[in-house]
Write an enzyme that holds these catalytic residues in place. Structure first.
Site, PDB file in Angstrom:
ATOM      1  N   ARG A 173       5.972  68.644  85.989  1.00  0.00           N
ATOM      2  CA  ARG A 173       4.992  69.187  86.951  1.00  0.00           C
ATOM      3  C   ARG A 173       3.621  68.515  86.773  1.00  0.00           C
ATOM      4  NH1 ARG A 173       9.204  69.840  88.391  1.00  0.00           N
ATOM      5  NH2 ARG A 173      10.355  71.754  88.797  1.00  0.00           N
ATOM      6  N   SER A 223       8.405  78.821  93.291  1.00  0.00           N
ATOM      7  CA  SER A 223       8.560  79.122  91.874  1.00  0.00           C
ATOM      8  C   SER A 223       7.181  79.283  91.232  1.00  0.00           C
ATOM      9  CB  SER A 223       9.340  77.994  91.194  1.00  0.00           C
ATOM     10  OG  SER A 223       9.521  78.262  89.837  1.00  0.00           O
ATOM     11  N   GLU A 293       3.216  77.499  87.312  1.00  0.00           N
ATOM     12  CA  GLU A 293       3.509  76.244  87.995  1.00  0.00           C
ATOM     13  C   GLU A 293       2.749  76.186  89.312  1.00  0.00           C
ATOM     14  OE1 GLU A 293       7.376  74.644  90.457  1.00  0.00           O
ATOM     15  OE2 GLU A 293       7.678  75.186  88.369  1.00  0.00           O
TER      16      GLU A 293
END
Length: 304
Positions: A173, A223, A293
């Site tokens: 990420r 998410s 995230e």
């Protein structure tokens, strides 16, 4: 007395809105107003807006499809650019080149149409190309780092430069544009020739899997948490008994514990309060810190 020209007057060819609620654009349907919200259609218009912001000493925020994003209820000061009108996609040999604002799902369709494989994992990721590169988006064992060979970016001082795969410095990420405050304007996907029918079947399978496991029927920011080393965020949240936990209109999804859904007019503050509660509860029970995230930007609302 003559009034000075506003940013709208200065750039009549660019769609610019003032004090615009960002809840109209985020996938959570939450978020406060942007002082200046611009929708550039080209690199040139992007540079014009960046020049204006630099001249006026305004902070700059760039948004793609706003799918993995929470904008706080106080909104965003300065200039915000949404790049979804920069959405061209082209294919040459085994490469697909896409503007930052192109939907990643559309890029996967273009790849399939040209019998190019290895992008199937992204068939259901709702973000833009720029956001996907910025976050090194991934799903089902694949990630952007595996398929992007380079990107064109705008530097903070408004120069266009090319970054190769190594310079993008992908991680989990992560991409180098994050800390370098660069704006992705296009990306090149280097793929391999495959069989169109097999590619489509794989995409269909992953999309069916996504629909069966994720709460796609409700507004969400995707998410919420990164995968902790050695664990799965969703399982930790489930095992902590948090599914269905709700503050205001934001609820930990009953379908997938790794998602927070807007079930009843949620605010960004509701989302952030649910996130904080989930983090505290999981840490208290399992000693694991869940790192977000989802990208959280903007300012807190002013207290009365």
């Amino acid at each position: 007395m003559m009034q000075s020209k506003t940013v709208v007057d200065l750039y009549p060819k660019i769609e610019i809105l003032l004090n615009e609620p960002l809840s109209k654009y985020t996938h959570t349907l939450t978020g406060g107003p942007a002082d200046i919200l611009a929708f550039p259609k080209s690199i040139k218009e992007c540079q014009e807006m960046l020049d204006y912001a630099n001249e006026q000493s305004l902070p700059v925020t760039v948004v793609g499809n706003a799918s993995n994003l929470i904008v706080k209820d106080g909104g965003i000061r300065g200039l915000t650019m949404i790049l979804t009108k920069m959405n061209r996609i082209s294919s040459h040999d085994n490469e697909v080149v896409a503007d930052a604002g192109a939907a990643l799902i559309d890029v996967t369709k273009a790849a399939q149409a040209h019998s190019l494989t290895h992008l199937e994992f992204a068939a259901g990721i709702p973000g833009s190309v720029g956001g996907a590169v910025f976050m090194n988006a991934g799903a089902y064992g694949g990630e952007i780092a595996n398929v992007v060979s380079g990107a064109e970016v705008l530097t903070p001082d408004n120069h266009i430069i090319h970054l190769n795969h190594q310079e993008l410095d992908f991680g989990y990420r992560h991409c180098s544009v994050q800390e370098n405050h660069q704006i992705v304007i296009s990306a090149t996907f280097s793929l391999e020739v495959g069989i169109a029918d097999k590619i489509q079947k794989r995409m269909d399978h992953l999309n069916a899997l996504r629909a069966s496991k994720q709460p796609l029927e409700l507004p969400s920011c995707g998410s919420v948490f990164k995968r902790p080393t050695g664990y799965f965020a969703g399982k930790l949240i489930h095992d902590a008994g948090l599914q269905g936990f709700q503050i205001g209109g934001a609820q930990v999804s009953m379908k997938h514990a790794g998602f927070i859904v807007n079930v009843d007019g949620a605010t960004a503050t509701d989302y952030l309060n649910v996130i904080a509660h989930v983090q505290k509860t999981v840490y208290d029970k399992f000693g694991v810190h869940l790192e977000t995230e989802v990208r959280i930007i903007g300012e807190d609302p002013k207290s009365n």
